[in-house]
Every structure is written in C-alpha cells, then in structure tokens.
Design a protein around this motif. Structure first.
Motif, PDB file in Angstrom:
ATOM      1  N   PRO A  71       4.594 -29.887 -11.080  1.00 39.47           N
ATOM      2  CA  PRO A  71       4.361 -28.928 -12.158  1.00 39.47           C
ATOM      3  C   PRO A  71       4.377 -27.506 -11.576  1.00 39.47           C
ATOM      4  CG  PRO A  71       2.298 -29.962 -11.514  1.00 39.47           C
ATOM      5  CD  PRO A  71       3.389 -30.652 -10.745  1.00 39.47           C
ATOM      6  N   ILE A  72       4.537 -26.524 -12.440  1.00 41.39           N
ATOM      7  CA  ILE A  72       4.646 -25.140 -11.968  1.00 41.39           C
ATOM      8  C   ILE A  72       3.424 -24.720 -11.154  1.00 41.39           C
ATOM      9  CG2 ILE A  72       4.524 -22.739 -12.762  1.00 41.39           C
ATOM     10  CD1 ILE A  72       6.605 -23.332 -14.803  1.00 41.39           C
ATOM     11  N   GLN A  73       2.228 -25.082 -11.619  1.00 41.12           N
ATOM     12  CA  GLN A  73       1.022 -24.642 -10.911  1.00 41.12           C
ATOM     13  C   GLN A  73       1.000 -25.181  -9.477  1.00 41.12           C
ATOM     14  OE1 GLN A  73       1.259 -26.119 -13.814  1.00 41.12           O
ATOM     15  NE2 GLN A  73      -0.211 -25.313 -15.341  1.00 41.12           N
ATOM     16  N   ARG A  74       1.393 -26.442  -9.318  1.00 37.33           N
ATOM     17  CA  ARG A  74       1.393 -27.032  -7.982  1.00 37.33           C
ATOM     18  C   ARG A  74       2.464 -26.389  -7.105  1.00 37.33           C
ATOM     19  NH1 ARG A  74      -1.396 -28.626  -3.841  1.00 37.33           N
ATOM     20  NH2 ARG A  74      -0.489 -30.373  -2.676  1.00 37.33           N
ATOM     21  N   LEU A  75       3.629 -26.100  -7.692  1.00 37.30           N
ATOM     22  CA  LEU A  75       4.683 -25.427  -6.936  1.00 37.30           C
ATOM     23  C   LEU A  75       4.192 -24.073  -6.419  1.00 37.30           C
ATOM     24  CD1 LEU A  75       8.426 -25.167  -7.852  1.00 37.30           C
ATOM     25  CD2 LEU A  75       7.181 -23.124  -7.219  1.00 37.30           C
ATOM     26  N   GLU A  76       3.530 -23.315  -7.296  1.00 36.37           N
ATOM     27  CA  GLU A  76       3.018 -22.005  -6.887  1.00 36.37           C
ATOM     28  C   GLU A  76       2.013 -22.144  -5.747  1.00 36.37           C
ATOM     29  OE1 GLU A  76       2.650 -18.813 -10.201  1.00 36.37           O
ATOM     30  OE2 GLU A  76       1.984 -20.717 -11.073  1.00 36.37           O
ATOM     31  N   THR A  77       1.130 -23.120  -5.858  1.00 41.26           N
ATOM     32  CA  THR A  77       0.117 -23.320  -4.824  1.00 41.26           C
ATOM     33  C   THR A  77       0.758 -23.643  -3.478  1.00 41.26           C
ATOM     34  OG1 THR A  77      -1.513 -24.098  -6.436  1.00 41.26           O
ATOM     35  CG2 THR A  77      -1.870 -24.706  -4.142  1.00 41.26           C
ATOM     36  N   LEU A  78       1.703 -24.579  -3.486  1.00 44.43           N
ATOM     37  CA  LEU A  78       2.361 -24.965  -2.244  1.00 44.43           C
ATOM     38  C   LEU A  78       3.163 -23.804  -1.660  1.00 44.43           C
ATOM     39  CD1 LEU A  78       3.567 -28.557  -3.205  1.00 44.43           C
ATOM     40  CD2 LEU A  78       1.789 -27.969  -1.547  1.00 44.43           C
ATOM     41  N   ARG A  79       3.847 -23.051  -2.521  1.00 46.47           N
ATOM     42  CA  ARG A  79       4.602 -21.891  -2.029  1.00 46.47           C
ATOM     43  C   ARG A  79       3.669 -20.884  -1.384  1.00 46.47           C
ATOM     44  NH1 ARG A  79       7.504 -17.381  -5.800  1.00 46.47           N
ATOM     45  NH2 ARG A  79       5.296 -17.208  -6.377  1.00 46.47           N
ATOM     46  N   ASP A  80       2.540 -20.615  -2.027  1.00 42.72           N
ATOM     47  CA  ASP A  80       1.582 -19.654  -1.475  1.00 42.72           C
ATOM     48  C   ASP A  80       0.987 -20.156  -0.157  1.00 42.72           C
ATOM     49  OD1 ASP A  80       2.068 -18.086  -3.664  1.00 42.72           O
ATOM     50  OD2 ASP A  80       0.235 -18.660  -4.743  1.00 42.72           O
TER      51      ASP A  80
END
Length: 575
Positions: free
Chosen positions: A266-275
């Motif tokens: 999901p988008i939220q998880r993608l953002e977290t992993l990218r950060d």
C-alpha cells in the motif's frame, strides 16, 4: 543420449542436461541458482540427476551447482585446476585435465582451458553407444560462437593486478589445444549475444569446432602478441556485481533454491520503506518513466538487460521496491535472485494512483534531436555518449564526448560544466538509466536525447565516424611516431587514467576525453599544438578530434590505429 540446452535470455546464459536413457542417469552443467527447472526436466525425462558440474567459478550469475547436487543427491564435480587461489571452498569431487567420468553410457572428458579464468574447464562429450568419436564439447566461457572469453576479469573484478595479459596468453595457448579437436564436434557455449563475459558473442545457440576454426576471429590470429592486444582492447566494463558473484560462487555461501514472491505494498508502507532507505526500481518503459515517476526512483527497464543494470545499481544489502505491472513481478524477482539480490521488500503497480493520492511525480526531461543540434551549435549543451567505445565506430553525434555508462555509474560522475548535459545512447534506454541514477544522486541539469542515435538519424541529422568524411587528419602509428620524434608533435592519450597507467606511448600526456568539457583542459591542449590524439583503436580519439576542432584547434591528427597499432609496430612504450 538425451541432450537439452536451457537458455536464460536476461543473462544470455546457457546451461545443459545430458542424460543416458539406458541407465536413467543425468548430468547438469552450469546450473542457475533457481534449480527447479532442472529437477522438473529430470522428472519429465524419467531420469535421475546423478552428476552436477560447472565450467568455472562464474562472475555473472549465482551458481546452483551446490544446491542442485544436494537436492538431487548427485555427485558434485568441480575444477581443481588453477592453483590454490582458485579452489572451491566447499566439499566436491575434484576434476583435472585428462580426467573422465561416465554418466551411464555417456563419457565426459575433462579439458583444462584457462584464459577466461585460471580454473576453467571444458567438457568433451562422447555417446559411446553411437561410437568412439566425440559428439560435442561444452565450452563454457572458453570459446563462444564468434568470440572467446575475456581474460581481464581477474584485474577488473577480482582485484588481481596485472593478470590480464598473462591470462590472454593462456587463452592463446588453450586455443592451440582447441585447434586439434575434430571439425565435426558440435560446440555448445556458456553464453550468447548480450553477455558481458566477452566482447562480440554471436546470437546462434551453437556452432561446430570446424566452423569456429574458419570464422571465429580469435582462431584466425596466429601471432600471439597481436592476439593478446586484440583480445584486451575495448572489452565492455564489467558490472559492479561481478565481484560478489566470484566471491559467493567460490565460497558457496549463497544457497540456491527458489525466490519468494514479495508483497504488494500500500502507499503508506511504500512511503515508510522509502524513507527508511529502500530503493525504488521503476521497471516501466523509458517514456512512461520520463513522463512521471515517484521521486527518487531508479529507472531499470524490464528487458533482457534488467539484471545487468540491477547489478550495477543495487546493493545486495539494501531493500528494493519494484515499480512494475503485477504480471511482470515474478520474472523481475527471479532475475534479481539469480544475481544475489534477495532483498525485494515489495512491489507497487500504479504510479498514477500515487499521483491521485496527492503525491508529486518527478520527470526526466527529454530533448528532441533538432533542439539538441541547435543547442550544440550555440554551445548551450554538451552531448554525452554513454555507449561502449566500440559502438563509436558506427557513428556519433558531432561535438559529443564519450563517457561509458559503467564509468558514470561506478564514479557517480557528472562532467563539471554550466552547459546543459544531454545523455544519449543507441535508442535511449541506457541514457535514461544513467540519467535517473544521476538525478537520484542530486544532479539537477540532467536530460536525455529522445530515442538516442536512432532519433537523431530519423530527424535527418548526420553522424560522424572515424571512417566517414572528416575535417581532421588521420595518420598511422608509424607516421605518428615520426612526427613525435622528428617534428615535435605531442601525443595526447584520451583514454581513462586506468588504461593510461597500464601502458602508453613514451612521452604521451593524459587528457581523458571526458575532461575536454573543462575550459582549462582545452587551453592547456591549445598550448601544446600540434597534437596527435590516440586511444585504443582510433574511435574515441576521432571524437576528441571533432571536439577540439569545434574549440578552434587546427593542428591535430588522429592516430587511426590507436595504441593497438602502436604496439604492433613495436614502437616505444612505457608504464
């Protein structure tokens, strides 16, 4: 005798099954890390895998030999040639030159064929039920269709300094043994066209010994010195991941098996992993990436070179997130697994959804061919050719400089200039990869030429080449030496620093082509006129000559035979 060739197009790699139907035994040669295909084929053919081997310690993919032998309960037979530094570090049955073993009624004779690597073996196969003459040879990275294995990987990958020329001489000696084989023997190589383990591999999956004797360039050259020089020149830069493959395949520390499918994010998880530091790998086509991508993404398109570029750009210890259609994910994950990139944290399929949820998209700016021609004429832009040096002989954009993609990636290099940098290659694929990498590194003025050289020609614009009508003088090595010694001309070596340190004409000065963008370098060269420009074969130096002409220098000549011609004429040389 049953025979099957397995082909992996993304690595241009061949592995083999040879089985004896009478005994139900089978041999697998050079298996990939994901071993299920070999087990499934054995089941389909109703045979048991009893022997597993490989031709050498591979640099371009992770071997599945150890895992397959364990899974099948087979004998693992590996080279014990090459000296102490090139021994496998795990239990196996050792093979040496002159050994033989049997797989039912199939006889396998072992030949030590050093040159590509010190421990390299080839396998001569005889179906004894059909007769006493050998039927085929599995050559690995020794003899390819139309080429031979490169001898410089010990220098460039394994860090064994000064090994390239000795290994090239060992290749020459191994080829003399190859010449003694019967012409009828079928030749099955370890790689096809597209592999970085050689320079000009043919696309045919097989050949014969006799055909290679007649057509393979390496078997036409009977002078050892000339062979060594020709074999070493203009080899492509090996991808960064090759070093890990050598180490892991020798130690056996990376287990084989099958890759696991990563989760859809999901988008939220993608953002977290990218950060947290995960790398976003956008595998869509270059046009889609240019139009809009998640900021910080690296572009590695889903094509046959996907694992090669992934091996250049990704760290095996850093999680990666794939940006790709759902259907493409399994093949992409397998490609990464085959080169030891196991840390795939997940995948994301819809970049437009990212934008619809209020997130910004980044763009990769592209320039048309006509706009680039105008910008070059006005000196507002610099065209950077990211292809390999041997590609330049087919033509390059007038006024461009050449910095091979591997050099840009290895050094995170960007020329220092106020002009706009426009990267190009043949069709725009490589240049988009390089530009995305530099963009992620924080370089701002990065553009690509839309459709590369193909787009330039489609716009009716002309290319320059060393063999075309040119505005500078071409001289051979003997004339260059005469001018240097009798007329005071200065030799300018436009190769990179590493090549220069390996050897250059006596008295030559180093000025790598990618430094020509610096006005101070041009001023220093202007003070040294008249100039003799030299590279490996005359291609890169022709590009340098075009650049200097555009900067107003007039007393210049290109050494069309390059340092190869210089050495073949035995002219003064130093390191």
């Amino acid at each position: 005798m049953f025979f099957k060739q397995f082909y992996e197009p993304r690595l241009a790699q061949y592995s083999y099954m040879i089985a004896c139907a009478a005994s139900g035994e089978a041999l697998i040669v050079d298996p990939l890390r994901d071993i299920e295909m070999y087990l499934a084929e054995a089941e389909a053919q109703r045979v048991r895998i009893t022997h597993v081997t490989e031709t050498h310690i591979h640099a371009d993919f992770l071997s599945g030999a150890r895992a397959l032998a364990k899974a099948a309960g087979a004998d693992l037979l590996l080279s014990d040639e090459g000296g102490e530094d090139w021994q496998y570090a795990f239990p196996h049955t050792g093979l040496k030159h002159g050994d033989s073993f049997r797989v039912g009624h199939v006889k396998v004779d072992v030949l030590h064929t050093p040159g590509h690597t010190p421990e390299h073996l080839a396998f001569l196969i005889t179906d004894t039920l059909a007769g006493e003459d050998p039927a085929m040879i599995l050559t690995g990275d020794f003899v390819f269709v139309g080429d031979v294995g490169r001898p410089d990987l010990l220098d460039l990958v394994a860090g064994v300094g000064g090994a390239s020329q000795p290994m090239a001489r060992r290749m020459f000696a191994s080829l003399q043994m190859f010449r003694q084989l019967p012409d009828h023997v079928a030749l099955w190589p370890g790689h096809g066209a597209g592999s970085a383990c050689g320079r000009a591999l043919g696309a045919s999956p097989a050949s014969t010994v006799g055909y290679e004797k007649r057509t393979n360039w390496a078997l036409q050259e009977e002078d050892e010195e000339a062979f060594v020089l020709k074999l070493l020149v203009e080899q492509p830069m090996p991808p960064a991941y090759f070093r890990n493959m050598k180490l892991w395949n020798r130690s056996g520390e990376k287990p084989g098996g099958s890759p696991s499918r990563p989760p859809r994010l999901p988008i939220q998880r993608l953002e977290t992993l990218r950060d947290q530091g995960a790398v976003l790998v956008d595998a869509r086509d270059k046009s889609a990436f240019a139009e809009g991508h998640i900021p910080g993404s690296i572009h590695i398109p889903d094509n046959t070179l996907f694992p090669t570029w992934a091996g250049w750009l990704l760290d095996p210890d850093t999680p990666a997130i794939l940006i790709a259609p759902e259907a493409a994910v399994p093949d992409l994950v397998t490609s990464l697994y085959r080169i030891g990139l196991d840390q795939v944290a997940g995948y994301f399929t819809d970049v437009h959804y990212w934008a619809q949820m209020g997130h910004e998209l980044a763009r990769l700016e592209q320039m048309s061919a006509t706009d680039l021609a105008e910008a070059l004429a006005a000196k507002r832009a610099v065209a950077v050719d990211v292809r390999e040096p041997h590609d330049l002989r087919n033509g390059f954009i007038p006024g461009a400089i050449a910095i091979p993609a591997g050099k840009l990636l290895r050094a995170s290099l960007q020329p220092d200039t106020d002009r706009t940098l426009v990267f190009y290659c043949g069709r725009g694929h490589r240049s988009a990869i390089i530009a995305s990498h530099l963009q992620r590194q924080g370089f701002a003025q990065v553009m690509t030429l839309r459709e590369g050289v193909r787009g330039w020609e489609a716009a009716g614009l002309s290319l320059e080449s060393p063999d075309a009508d040119i505005d500078f003088e071409q001289v051979d090595a003997l004339e260059a030496y005469r001018r240097q010694t009798e007329a005071g001309w200065t030799i300018i070596d436009v190769r990179d620093d590493a090549a220069f340190r390996r050897g250059h004409p006596v008295g030559a000065r180093l000025a790598p082509l990618d430094s020509f963008i610096d006005d101070a370098v041009i001023a220093s060269l202007r003070a040294l006129e008249p100039l003799l420009l030299i590279c490996n074969t005359g291609n890169k130096s022709a590009m340098a000559a075009e650049w200097l002409l555009s900067e107003g220098l007039t007393r210049i000549a290109n050494v069309e035979e390059g340092v190869i011609g210089w050495q073949l004429h035995h002219l003064p040389w130093e390191k």
